[in-house]
Design an enzyme around this catalytic site. Structure first.
Site, mmCIF file in Angstrom:
data_model
loop_
_atom_site.group_PDB
_atom_site.id
_atom_site.type_symbol
_atom_site.label_atom_id
_atom_site.label_comp_id
_atom_site.label_asym_id
_atom_site.label_seq_id
_atom_site.Cartn_x
_atom_site.Cartn_y
_atom_site.Cartn_z
ATOM 1 N N TYR A 110 -1.765 -3.150 -10.897
ATOM 2 C CA TYR A 110 -2.027 -3.099 -9.830
ATOM 3 C C TYR A 110 -0.912 -3.723 -8.583
ATOM 4 O O TYR A 110 0.127 -3.803 -7.916
ATOM 5 C CB TYR A 110 -3.300 -3.299 -9.143
ATOM 6 C CG TYR A 110 -3.655 -2.844 -7.292
ATOM 7 C CD1 TYR A 110 -2.887 -1.410 -6.869
ATOM 8 C CD2 TYR A 110 -3.961 -3.512 -6.723
ATOM 9 C CE1 TYR A 110 -3.993 -1.630 -5.683
ATOM 10 C CE2 TYR A 110 -4.240 -4.041 -5.368
ATOM 11 C CZ TYR A 110 -3.651 -2.508 -4.660
ATOM 12 O OH TYR A 110 -4.362 -2.134 -3.021
ATOM 13 N N LYS A 157 0.582 2.999 -3.241
ATOM 14 C CA LYS A 157 -0.858 3.835 -3.469
ATOM 15 C C LYS A 157 -0.312 5.372 -2.901
ATOM 16 O O LYS A 157 -0.887 6.020 -4.098
ATOM 17 C CB LYS A 157 -2.273 3.588 -2.229
ATOM 18 C CG LYS A 157 -2.426 2.415 -2.704
ATOM 19 C CD LYS A 157 -3.114 1.998 -1.079
ATOM 20 C CE LYS A 157 -3.750 0.302 -1.283
ATOM 21 N NZ LYS A 157 -4.256 0.345 -0.155
ATOM 22 N N SER A 211 0.979 -1.294 0.001
ATOM 23 C CA SER A 211 0.056 0.193 0.142
ATOM 24 C C SER A 211 0.847 1.504 -0.231
ATOM 25 O O SER A 211 0.296 2.639 -0.531
ATOM 26 C CB SER A 211 -0.685 0.038 0.903
ATOM 27 O OG SER A 211 -2.224 -0.117 0.715
ATOM 28 N N VAL A 227 1.028 -3.849 3.666
ATOM 29 C CA VAL A 227 0.683 -5.684 4.950
ATOM 30 C C VAL A 227 2.272 -6.001 4.381
ATOM 31 O O VAL A 227 1.824 -7.114 5.067
ATOM 32 C CB VAL A 227 -0.153 -5.897 3.727
ATOM 33 C CG1 VAL A 227 -1.584 -5.051 4.512
ATOM 34 C CG2 VAL A 227 -0.247 -5.883 2.996
HETATM 35 N N1 GLU Z 1 -1.140 -5.096 -2.495
HETATM 36 C C1 GLU Z 1 -2.259 -4.963 -1.521
HETATM 37 C C2 GLU Z 1 -3.638 -5.578 -1.350
HETATM 38 O O1 GLU Z 1 -4.391 -4.548 -2.492
HETATM 39 C C3 GLU Z 1 -2.179 -3.682 -0.101
HETATM 40 C C4 GLU Z 1 -2.708 -4.059 0.771
HETATM 41 C C5 GLU Z 1 -2.319 -3.165 1.603
HETATM 42 O O2 GLU Z 1 -0.928 -3.045 1.481
HETATM 43 O O3 GLU Z 1 -2.602 -2.482 2.403
HETATM 44 O O4 GLU Z 1 -4.258 -5.805 -0.975
#
Ligand code: GLU
Length: 309
Positions: A193, A68, A65, A263
């Site tokens: 993604y 993002k 994340s 995560v």
């Molecule tokens: N690739 C992870 C997902 O979309 C990122 C989530 C995260 O790190 O919060 O589930």
């Protein structure tokens, strides 16, 4: 006040390390289970190029994340803030990062912010380019500008592990496709993604990226304005209000620094005007934040008076 030496930082890592035992590495993306959850590393990067790394420093982590924030900055540069925020909101949710609930209850299915999965997927779909490869290369090029390191790439094993198991993210995409927040092919978006989330680097590179945000988009190492000041400002504001999942309020009180976690157990923090921080500890708490990483940032914030508030 700033960190003066590596032993000083090692001491803090030693104190925080034990907290890892209270959490566990994310298992919904199988490849993330492969790391030792008790490893903990931290890097600090200052605008004058001075830096410190402590703990298990040369470990690599995938951004998850944390990416993002990067795609948000790129999407605003690609499309303008007005276009982006007509489609993705600006409010914290208080819900888990992958929750689908508000997409149904809030009309017209506009994701609440770019830091939850729904909002981040919509943001990734805004990145310009003629193919998935070109769009991924643009994200990577931007990361090369942020880190000053053109070798940064993505981890193919983690990317395919996520791609194969992202049922909930696919559900979010189809929900948003129904309401025209997303207009592209869902499988293609999931590929982009998953690769974006799997971009891999060490804590020092994470701290260097944090430092660029801390310095309002200016990379002091390459002396390049990597993004407009205003874009860095928007990103840091989201990092404060929603960067640490539904623990962002508590983090603002206890640490008080714009930060984004993932995560994988990574955290990128930007101490405005002062430095960037990268942390990695894979054992997560129930909200998805690195347990030992959080403790470490709390201790650092207190010791070096890092809180903005
Ligand atoms: N690739 C992870 C997902 O979309 C990122 C989530 C995260 O790190 O919060 O589930």
């Amino acid at each position: 006040m700033q960190c003066q030496s590596q032993p000083e930082l090692e001491q803090l890592v030693a104190e925080a390390r034990g907290y890892a035992r209270l959490g566990k590495a994310a298992d919904y993306i199988p490849a993330l289970q492969k790391v030792d959850p008790e490893l903990l590393s931290v890097s600090l990067f200052y605008p004058d190029g001075c830096h410190f790394t402590a703990g298990d420093g040369n470990q690599k982590l995938t951004l998850q994340s944390i990416s993002k924030v990067i795609t948000l900055a790129l999407a605003i540069m690609d499309r303008g803030a007005e276009y982006v925020f007509e489609r993705v909101g600006q409010e914290p949710t208080g819900d888990p990062f992958n929750s689908i609930a508000k997409l149904e209850t809030i009309n017209p299915s506009k994701p609440l912010n770019p830091m939850i999965n729904a909002g981040a997927l919509a943001i990734t779909s805004m990145i310009k380019g003629n193919s998935i490869k070109e769009r991924l290369d643009r994200i990577l090029d931007f990361i090369h500008d942020l880190t000053g390191n053109s070798a940064v790439s993505y981890n193919a094993e983690v990317a395919s592990s996520e791609f194969e198991t992202s049922h909930l993210n696919r559900a979010l995409c189809y929900f948003m496709k129904q309401s025209k927040v997303i207009n592209e092919d869902v499988e293609e978006l999931m590929e982009l993604y998953s690769k974006q989330c799997s971009i891999e680097m060490d804590c020092l590179a994470l701290a260097e990226m944090g430092c660029v945000f801390a310095m309002d988009g200016f990379n002091t190492e390459t002396e390049k304005q990597v993004m407009p000041r205003d874009v860095a400002r928007i990103c840091k504001t989201f990092m404060i209000t929603c960067g640490m999942y539904n623990a962002s309020g508590e983090f603002a009180i206890n640490v008080g620094i714009p930060a984004k976690s993932g995560v994988s157990g990574g955290i990128m923090a930007a101490v405005p005007g002062k430095c960037g921080i990268g942390v990695f500890g894979a054992a997560l708490d129930e909200k998805g934040n690195s347990l030992a990483g959080l403790k470490l940032l709390e201790m650092m914030s207190r010791k070096y008076s890092l809180s903005m508030f």
